[in-house]
Scaffold this active site. Structure first.
Site, PDB file in Angstrom:
ATOM      1  N   GLY A  69       0.657  -1.359   0.131  1.00 28.92           N
ATOM      2  CA  GLY A  69       0.150   0.004  -0.459  1.00 28.92           C
ATOM      3  C   GLY A  69       1.340   1.529   0.066  1.00 28.92           C
ATOM      4  O   GLY A  69       2.196   1.015   0.030  1.00 28.92           O
ATOM      5  N   CYS A  96       4.902  -6.404   1.289  1.00 31.99           N
ATOM      6  CA  CYS A  96       5.748  -5.161   1.209  1.00 31.99           C
ATOM      7  C   CYS A  96       5.080  -4.214   2.980  1.00 31.99           C
ATOM      8  O   CYS A  96       5.307  -4.426   3.407  1.00 31.99           O
ATOM      9  CB  CYS A  96       5.591  -3.530   0.089  1.00 31.99           C
ATOM     10  SG  CYS A  96       5.840  -2.497  -0.461  1.00 31.99           S
ATOM     11  N   TYR A  97       4.176  -3.303   2.740  1.00 35.60           N
ATOM     12  CA  TYR A  97       3.312  -2.075   3.364  1.00 35.60           C
ATOM     13  C   TYR A  97       2.849  -3.418   4.455  1.00 35.60           C
ATOM     14  O   TYR A  97       3.233  -3.236   5.757  1.00 35.60           O
ATOM     15  CB  TYR A  97       2.154  -1.277   2.719  1.00 35.60           C
ATOM     16  CG  TYR A  97       1.781  -0.872   3.717  1.00 35.60           C
ATOM     17  CD1 TYR A  97       2.557   0.284   4.614  1.00 35.60           C
ATOM     18  CD2 TYR A  97       0.547  -0.777   4.773  1.00 35.60           C
ATOM     19  CE1 TYR A  97       1.529   1.502   5.522  1.00 35.60           C
ATOM     20  CE2 TYR A  97      -0.144  -0.333   5.859  1.00 35.60           C
ATOM     21  CZ  TYR A  97       0.404   1.069   6.620  1.00 35.60           C
ATOM     22  OH  TYR A  97      -0.187   1.604   6.618  1.00 35.60           O
ATOM     23  N   HIS A 191       7.707  -8.729  -4.314  1.00 39.77           N
ATOM     24  CA  HIS A 191       5.749  -8.345  -4.491  1.00 39.77           C
ATOM     25  C   HIS A 191       6.005  -9.392  -5.765  1.00 39.77           C
ATOM     26  O   HIS A 191       6.468  -9.570  -6.695  1.00 39.77           O
ATOM     27  CB  HIS A 191       5.937  -6.725  -5.437  1.00 39.77           C
ATOM     28  CG  HIS A 191       5.104  -5.511  -4.770  1.00 39.77           C
ATOM     29  ND1 HIS A 191       3.928  -5.468  -4.247  1.00 39.77           N
ATOM     30  CD2 HIS A 191       6.164  -4.882  -4.163  1.00 39.77           C
ATOM     31  CE1 HIS A 191       3.953  -4.843  -4.011  1.00 39.77           C
ATOM     32  NE2 HIS A 191       5.360  -3.839  -3.571  1.00 39.77           N
ATOM     33  N   GLU A 193       3.666 -10.928  -6.257  1.00 41.69           N
ATOM     34  CA  GLU A 193       2.545 -11.453  -7.514  1.00 41.69           C
ATOM     35  C   GLU A 193       2.744 -10.652  -9.009  1.00 41.69           C
ATOM     36  O   GLU A 193       1.908 -11.333  -9.497  1.00 41.69           O
ATOM     37  CB  GLU A 193       1.172  -9.961  -6.557  1.00 41.69           C
ATOM     38  CG  GLU A 193       0.954  -8.822  -6.440  1.00 41.69           C
ATOM     39  CD  GLU A 193       2.458  -8.076  -5.257  1.00 41.69           C
ATOM     40  OE1 GLU A 193       3.043  -9.340  -5.065  1.00 41.69           O
ATOM     41  OE2 GLU A 193       1.850  -7.193  -4.759  1.00 41.69           O
ATOM     42  N   ASP A 249     -19.737 -13.595 -20.180  1.00 37.41           N
ATOM     43  CA  ASP A 249     -20.234 -13.316 -19.301  1.00 37.41           C
ATOM     44  C   ASP A 249     -21.972 -13.663 -18.717  1.00 37.41           C
ATOM     45  O   ASP A 249     -22.426 -14.358 -18.196  1.00 37.41           O
ATOM     46  CB  ASP A 249     -20.073 -11.689 -18.792  1.00 37.41           C
ATOM     47  CG  ASP A 249     -18.476 -11.335 -18.225  1.00 37.41           C
ATOM     48  OD1 ASP A 249     -18.061 -12.404 -18.473  1.00 37.41           O
ATOM     49  OD2 ASP A 249     -18.509 -10.624 -18.572  1.00 37.41           O
ATOM     50  N   LYS A 391     -12.312 -12.406 -14.995  1.00 35.99           N
ATOM     51  CA  LYS A 391     -13.186 -12.854 -16.568  1.00 35.99           C
ATOM     52  C   LYS A 391     -12.648 -14.690 -16.906  1.00 35.99           C
ATOM     53  O   LYS A 391     -13.706 -15.357 -17.871  1.00 35.99           O
ATOM     54  CB  LYS A 391     -12.463 -11.489 -17.344  1.00 35.99           C
ATOM     55  CG  LYS A 391     -12.829 -12.117 -18.659  1.00 35.99           C
ATOM     56  CD  LYS A 391     -14.273 -11.228 -19.247  1.00 35.99           C
ATOM     57  CE  LYS A 391     -14.776 -11.920 -20.141  1.00 35.99           C
ATOM     58  NZ  LYS A 391     -15.919 -10.145 -20.432  1.00 35.99           N
TER      59      LYS A 391
END
Ligand code: XMP
Length: 535
Positions: A69, A96-97, A191, A193, A249, A391
């Site tokens: 963040g 991180c944060y 990170h 991710e 969708d 999605k």
């Protein structure tokens, strides 16, 4: 039955699976953490850092991940660590944060770094790191992506340093379960991710399976049977209306509902006049051929144009279109009998980006009309079976339900249609111009065999006019922007590297074949900072 729009829509929740909660402290990549955990086969949700205890407890999380963040832990109004994280007695990974918060709360030291570290770095493992389940099977050193100002100066008591980088002496820290107090807690400064941390998926899998002892019991396809049961329980004997947009969708929703409730379902395709060239016929033909549902078309172009007359503001367009859809559905319902539910293809990113209660602290980017733009006096209850899916997960569900590739792999098309691609006021004439330019672009990409590699491709009629020369004459006409992006889930996107000669053909044909257009520009912005659509 009337229901205020704030009431939560009926959505079969994938509970009953091992669930990991990511607490969102405002990082741009919080959703990516959720995606990576799900890709590892573990169901995961993103909740705001200050989510009510009861909402978190209802998910019975088996582990917490704390996102990064923008704040600093020592700022006075910085987000804090909610007590339930450490009280829950489950493993925690701070990123991180998130790591800095853990350090701060558990008695370590956090300080602004003299060097802001942003970009690639290498993490050297310590002796303890090499033994740690979190870093198992990672090379030493391993490449990571850093993005931080503050850093840990001293880890909390009981924590060992697992890895160091040039600018972060405590790039990874951990307290194993057997190190005295309770459950394992880990923190990493980098990170995992993002794709720029190539072993990030491995590290997250280590946390999920080796540290938290999860099994990995979730996949989008496993969602189908639960959703079918959930829909049956919710709907009972009532009738359901499903707005089919032609996109994947709503098609998946329709197929799911059809499996769950058979002929209690009626599908409506609304020709809003905001569709692409030939789209209404194509949708009715494809869906008629592949789905044995009661499918009706409603011609409503005139009334949508009336509602849009003189409106330029993108949010106002969305609101009016969303409201008009509901009015059309209500009228259609009167011809069917009492209809209790309206089904929609809302996805998890729509929910996140529209700042519904699931992400109340986030800034509103756009009101996707099927989430936020519904009128308060709507006569239906909403049912949104895909509300918790991304999605690509919805596509996997579509395939599991037997939908053909031609439906499952259609490019996304926004509910408000061409209204958000005609910048400024929407008029019949401007729609004609856009529709032709758009059709040319899609024809050329199809001819070049590029359609499937591209997430979305379309033309935008800008509100810029510029000077040109055609033959011996000066022109002062519209600029069309063309946009093509690659993406996995629409949350982030990059501009597609279309070969120059294909771009050249598209441009040439548009200026030659579309009256009123004398300039074509190619949009080379990624998302973020742009969005995919221009409005
Ligand atoms: P943005 O423009 O926010 O779009 O990057 C992300 C994806 O969502 C689609 N989109 C919409 N879909 N109603 C929809 O059903 C909307 O109001 C809407 N706005 C954007 C967009 O086409 C892209 O795939």
């Amino acid at each position: 039955m009337a229901q205020p729009p704030e009431a939560p829509p009926a959505a079969p929740h994938p509970s009953g699976h091992e669930t990991v909660v990511v607490l969102d402290f405002g990082s741009q990549t919080s959703q990516l953490i959720v995606r990576r955990v799900r890709e590892a086969g573990v169901y995961c949700e993103l909740l705001p850092w200050d989510a009510p205890d009861a909402q978190v407890a209802a998910l019975a999380p088996r582990a917490f991940i704390l996102s990064g963040g923008p704040a600093s832990v020592y700022e006075t109004d910085a987000p804090t660590l909610p007590p339930f994280v450490l009280d829950a007695g489950v493993p925690v990974l701070g990123i991180c944060y998130g790591m800095q918060l853990l350090a701060h709360d558990l008695g370590g030291q956090v300080a602004p770094s003299t060097h802001r570290e942003y970009g690639p770095a290498a993490v050297d493992q310590t002796t303890v790191g090499r033994e740690s389940p979190l870093l198992a099977e990672l090379p030493d050193p391993f490449p990571v992506w850093m993005s931080h100002g503050d850093r840990i100066e001293a880890p909390p008591p009981g924590f060992a340093v697992l890895g160091t980088s040039a600018n972060a002496p405590f790039a990874a820290m951990g307290r194993a379960a057997n190190a005295g107090a309770g459950v394992p807690i880990y923190g990493i400064q980098f990170h995992p991710e993002v794709v720029h941390t190539p072993q990030g998926a491995r590290l997250l899998a280590n946390f999920l399976f080796r540290v938290a002892g999860l099994r990995g019991d979730w996949s989008p396809a496993s969602f189908v049977e639960e959703a079918v049961t959930g829909v049956r329980d919710t709907v009972g004997q009532e009738r359901v209306l499903c707005g089919l947009s032609g996109g994947v969708d709503s098609a998946v929703v329709a197929a799911l509902l059809h499996r769950a409730i058979g002929d209690q379902l009626t599908c409506i395709f609304v020709d809003t006049g905001l569709l692409r060239e030939g789209e209404a016929d194509q949708v009715m033909e494809t869906f008629g051929r592949h789905m044995q549902v009661d499918l009706r078309i409603v011609e409503a172009a005139g009334r949508f144009m009336d509602r849009l007359a003189g409106v330029s503001d993108p949010e106002e367009k969305r609101k009016r279109i969303g409201a008009e859809f509901i009015r059309v559905f209500e009228e259609a319902a009167r011809g069917i009998g009492p209809v209790a539910f309206l089904a929609q293809g809302t996805l998890y990113p729509d929910v996140i980006e529209s700042s519904t209660p699931e992400r109340k602290a986030a800034v509103r980017i756009k009101t996707h009309h099927n989430v936020g733009g519904l009128p308060a006096d709507m006569q239906f209850r909403l049912i949104e079976p895909l509300r918790y899916l991304f999605k690509d997960e919805a596509r996997a569900v579509g395939s599991a339900l037997g939908l053909p590739d031609e439906i499952v792999w259609r490019q996304p098309f926004p509910g408000p249609g061409l209204a958000v691609r005609v910048l400024g006021p929407v008029t019949a004439e401007r729609l004609v111009t856009l529709r032709r330019a758009d059709a040319i672009m899609r024809e050329e990409l199809r001819a070049a065999g590029l359609e499937r590699a591209i997430w979305q491709s379309f033309a935008v009629l800008t509100n810029v006019q510029s000077v040109g020369v055609m033959g011996d004459f000066r022109t002062y006409a519209h600029a069309v922007a063309i946009r093509a992006v690659t993406s996995v889930d629409g949350m982030t996107a990059d501009w597609a590297r279309i070969p120059y000669d294909v771009l050249g053909r598209i441009s040439n044909r548009i200026v030659n074949e579309v009256p009123g257009v004398n300039r074509v520009v190619y949009d080379i912005t990624s998302k973020p900072p742009a969005t995919i659509e221009w409005e």
